[in-house]
Design an enzyme around this catalytic site. Structure first.
Site, PDB file in Angstrom:
ATOM      1  N   CYS A 137       0.811  -1.221   0.000  1.00 11.51           N
ATOM      2  CA  CYS A 137       0.000   0.000   0.000  1.00 11.51           C
ATOM      3  C   CYS A 137       0.843   1.269   0.000  1.00 11.51           C
ATOM      4  CB  CYS A 137      -0.921   0.020   1.216  1.00 11.51           C
ATOM      5  SG  CYS A 137      -2.226  -1.216   1.212  1.00 11.51           S
ATOM      6  N   CYS A 167       4.923  17.879  35.068  1.00 12.68           N
ATOM      7  CA  CYS A 167       5.886  17.909  33.950  1.00 12.68           C
ATOM      8  C   CYS A 167       6.366  19.334  33.697  1.00 12.68           C
ATOM      9  CB  CYS A 167       5.233  17.371  32.672  1.00 12.68           C
ATOM     10  SG  CYS A 167       4.347  15.823  32.815  1.00 12.68           S
ATOM     11  N   ARG A 183       8.978   6.428  27.940  1.00 16.01           N
ATOM     12  CA  ARG A 183       9.608   7.588  28.587  1.00 16.01           C
ATOM     13  C   ARG A 183       8.623   8.263  29.540  1.00 16.01           C
ATOM     14  NH1 ARG A 183      12.272   9.519  31.459  1.00 16.01           N
ATOM     15  NH2 ARG A 183      13.557  11.374  31.331  1.00 16.01           N
ATOM     16  N   CYS A 216       8.976   8.903  33.616  1.00 21.29           N
ATOM     17  CA  CYS A 216       8.804  10.191  34.298  1.00 21.29           C
ATOM     18  C   CYS A 216       7.818  10.061  35.453  1.00 21.29           C
ATOM     19  CB  CYS A 216       8.315  11.252  33.309  1.00 21.29           C
ATOM     20  SG  CYS A 216       9.579  11.844  32.172  1.00 21.29           S
TER      21      CYS A 216
END
Length: 264
Positions: free
Chosen positions: A82, A180, A221, A225
């Site tokens: 494809c 974060c 990842r 964290c």
């Protein structure tokens, strides 16, 4: 794990506002022109390892993915059937994911798209997250987009996913009560022992981490964290982590795709 927790602890001691356990940090934005890849925070030796396509260990997974891309299923269809023998139909695709799947209306990342294609077009079972086969195919598709600026669509059905990912990025969690944003918006460029805090972009993933001595997805990842702040990691493929991936991709808009990247 111990090292990640220690770094998180050191971040706590460096943050002046960490004493408000129920407060979401103010949404400090990255100023225009300040968006920097994690590559720019690496030691020269690590940069050189990423730059060398022969030495970069991530190419072991790219090569595996290349082989799987051309492997025909029982129904005779391969990915190349494809998307072209050299994957030319996917030349920039990875730079625009996560994206809404038109058939289901759900957000899918590259891993999810690969598994949907396997089920819909090859009559194959989905591959497990962090399996070498799925990492390999993801690495190959991401490699095809290397150098392409990241650009994702957050309009329409994607808007609520983006907002969910943004909320996660700014919400304190874990025993260390960190978000974060406190590291990657407010403290990037500062030193944590021998490391420099990056802006936390995902443009090098899937990638090889020296700490892992292995290759892994962006969700691996993210789980690291969360573990680092002593929060319970979410399941691979969770809606929340997919939403975070979309938010991070939009936050990194304009950065070039680097996979297979090398990080500390």
């Amino acid at each position: 794990m111990m090292r990640a927790c220690l770094l998180a602890f050191l971040t706590v001691t460096a943050c002046t506002e960490a004493s408000a356990p129920d407060t979401t940090p103010e949404r400090t934005r990255l100023a225009p022109g300040e968006i920097r890849s994690g590559y720019t925070f690496l030691q020269p030796q690590t940069q050189a390892l990423q730059d060398d396509d022969f030495a970069n260990p991530g190419f072991l997974w790219v090569d595996r993915g290349d082989a799987l891309f051309h492997e025909a299923a029982a129904n005779g269809k391969s990915c190349a059937s494809c998307h072209g023998e050299e994957g030319e139909e996917l030349a920039s695709a990875a730079a625009h994911y996560p994206a809404i799947d038109e058939d289901s209306g759900e957000l899918v990342n590259i891993e999810g798209r690969i598994n949907l294609c396997r089920a819909r077009h090859q009559e194959r079972e989905p591959l497990d997250y962090e399996s070498d086969d799925l990492l390999g195919l993801t690495a190959y598709v991401a490699y095809l987009a290397r150098g392409v600026p990241m650009s994702v669509d957050i309009s329409g059905a994607a808007q609520s996913w983006y907002e969910k990912g943004e909320d996660y990025f700014y919400t304190r969690r874990g025993q260390f009560n960190l978000a974060c944003s406190q590291c990657h918006n407010e403290s990037w460029g500062k030193k944590l022992r021998g490391d420099t805090i990056s802006q936390g972009h995902g443009n090098a993933f899937p990638g090889y981490r020296l700490e892992w001595q292995s290759f892994g997805s962006l969700q691996r990842r993210l789980r690291d964290c969360d573990s680092g702040v002593r929060a319970e990691p979410l399941d691979y493929g969770s809606d929340t982590y997919k939403a975070v991936e979309l938010y991070l991709a939009k936050r990194a808009e304009g950065l070039a795709m680097e996979s297979p990247g090398v990080r500390r």
